[in-house]
Write a protein that holds these residues in place. Structure first.
Motif: not given
Lengths: 266, 284
Positions: B160-162, B164-169
């Motif tokens: 989840p962390e990465i 989110a960093a890639r713009g996944v909502p």
């Protein structure tokens, strides 16, 4: 032309100020270590650069574009977090997610994308275990795969947040060498957050030291001195050089004796 | 008797309904297991029961009440998008309160108890043509949803962390998977009942991930195990008049135990053959 440019960056949560007036430029190929005790905003700075957190003041751009607009690929290597042992995911799949995991749909990898995944796996020396389930690899092997995942999309900058935590010395060295090789070969700058500068000391260009209320940036020889750290902490701090290692003694909070003894802690 | 029953229309309907539910459950199960949402599945199905009981009291279609109940709870849990222990306790709290309301509804309901019992334990052989059509439509919606969300769903499930960093909502995906899961649960209830939804949504996927490290193969294996369990269970219940859900849960449980044995045996062989060096996938 700098890759990352920060002007007067400030971050405050309610009345608590983490940092203020933070300005720095990150040149191509540069390795910047971000140091400092817990709670001074090291991870928050990374989150701002990732576009996940808005600064309270100032602005930062990556290749001229605010991070939240995601104009450019940013490679991110987080703290090692162990994968579930039974997770149905191979190292190869993990790396692939770094390439197209954010896109909708099922998706198929074309030949070129496949080749990029393979070359990222080879670059970090993970080809031998690329088809094993990630949950059954060692922490060091998992972290190599995360580096490959960060590199596969050809990022303009790599942000690493405590990537060495809970790794043994050999794997710490391995991860540092991978990032070092990448920035030398491709000119990709690296922001490396760590509580212990020693594993990266031999390769770091500049250090950003975030202390409570104050910060300093410069070469390791400028920042990691008794004089500078004493000024940052507002109390007498001693920086010792023991062989090739830096040891900091006398930071105000004992919890923050962060340059010595962390091998014992983790 | 078996062959006679096999020629019956209602048996065909049951087999088709079972197949649709098995495919949908097997597919979504892979994500549910990767995200550690087993307890949430249980909560969704129990609160589907509350919704159904509420619908019975109001004289509405219990299936609609069930879908409504599951969707409402899925929306709440999805929006909270909690992780770890916090989610565990929050799910438990919502589940307990919802069941309390369900008990009240059931005591208020004046009709036949069989309708409620059918929902508790499933009544696959009682599926009508109209119900089969609805099951197929809802199943298609869930499969289309998962196909559209596949990559970001996988990304946010494993990392989840990465992601989110890639713009996944993350929050939107959490709501999405919970809503799809609520629909799946409402489907599975009609086959195996509230109490045994986990046997189709969790067990096949948990067995599959013991057998392979490849996400797509895990998906196919999970669907395969769910299909064999459901269709096998329906056929066995034609032969012997025990509850269908008993047979279904027994077959899927057997598959899970077998998968663990295969996995354990594989690990043992590797340990024996790789001494020294000790690690199997060691680097250089």
């Amino acid at each position: 032309m700098s890759v990352v440019s920060s002007q007067g960056l400030g971050l405050a949560f309610r009345e608590r100020t983490l940092f203020a007036g933070l300005s720095f430029e990150l040149a191509p190929g540069e390795l910047l270590a971000v140091l400092g005790p817990n709670g001074t905003g090291k991870t928050s700075l990374i989150r701002i650069l990732l576009g996940l957190l808005e600064p309270s003041a100032g602005r930062v751009v990556v290749e001229g574009c605010p991070p939240r607009e995601r104009c450019h690929r940013i490679g991110y290597v987080p703290q090692q977090r162990v994968f579930d042992r039974d997770l149905a995911l191979r190292g190869r799949d993990l790396v692939r997610l770094g390439l197209d995991g954010h896109r909708w749909g099922f998706g198929r990898l074309d030949g070129a994308a496949q080749a990029r995944v393979d070359s990222a796996l080879t670059e970090v020396g993970a080809a031998a275990y690329a088809d094993a389930p990630v949950g059954r690899l060692s922490g060091g092997e998992q972290q190599r795969l995360r580096v490959a995942q960060a590199l596969v999309a050809d990022p303009v900058v790599i942000l690493a947040d405590e990537p060495l935590l809970s790794l043994d010395l050999a794997h710490q060295r391995g991860v540092v060498d991978l990032l070092d090789a990448r920035r030398r070969a491709a000119g990709t700058p690296v922001v490396f957050v760590t509580h212990d500068v020693n594993p990266v000391l031999h390769t770091v260009d500049r250090v950003l030291y975030l202390a409570p209320d104050r910060w300093a940036i410069g070469t390791p020889d400028e920042v990691l001195t008794s004089e500078t750290l004493s000024r940052l902490y507002g109390t007498e701090v001693d920086v010792l050089r023991v062989r090739d290692r830096v040891v900091v003694v006398g930071t105000p909070d004992d919890q923050h004796v962060h340059h010595v003894g962390e091998e014992l802690d983790h | 008797m078996f062959t006679e029953l096999l020629a019956q229309h209602f048996v065909h309907t049951a087999l088709w309904a079972g197949a649709v539910v098995a495919v949908v459950s097997g597919v979504i199960g892979v994500f549910v297991v990767a995200r550690g949402m087993s307890f949430a599945v249980h909560a969704l199905s129990e609160l589907g029961f509350t919704g159904a009981a509420g619908a019975l009291v109001l004289g509405l279609d219990p299936v609609l009440g069930m879908i409504g109940g599951s969707l409402l709870v899925g929306l709440v849990l999805g929006f909270l998008s909690l992780r770890g222990r916090e989610r565990d306790s929050a799910t438990g709290v919502v589940l307990a309160f919802g069941l309390g309301i369900g008990v009240l509804f059931l005591s208020l309901y004046q009709g036949y108890a069989t309708e409620a019992t059918n929902l508790l334990f499933g009544s696959i052989v009682g599926v009508s043509d109209a119900q089969l059509r609805n099951i197929a439509i809802v199943g298609a919606v869930v499969l289309a949803g998962i196909a559209a969300l596949y990559r970001p769903l996988l990304f946010s499930s494993v990392d989840p962390e990465i992601a989110a960093a890639r713009g996944v909502p993350l929050r939107a995906l959490s709501v999405g998977i919970f809503l799809l899961l609520a629909l799946t649960t409402a489907e599975a209830i009609q086959v195996v009942g509230f109490l045994l939804v986990i046997t189709l949504v969790i067990t096949p996927a948990a067995a599959a991930q013991r057998l392979t490290g490849r996400p797509t193969i895990a998906l196919l294996l999970s669907v395969g195990i769910a299909l064999v369990s459901t269709e096998g269970g329906i056929l066995l219940s034609l032969e012997k008049p025990w509850p269908t859900s008993f047979f279904i849960s027994t077959i899927s449980f057997t598959a899970y135990v077998a998968a663990r044995l295969v996995d354990w045996n594989r690990g043992r062989e590797k340990r024996l053959s790789s001494r020294p060096p000790r690690r199997v996938w060691a680097v250089r």
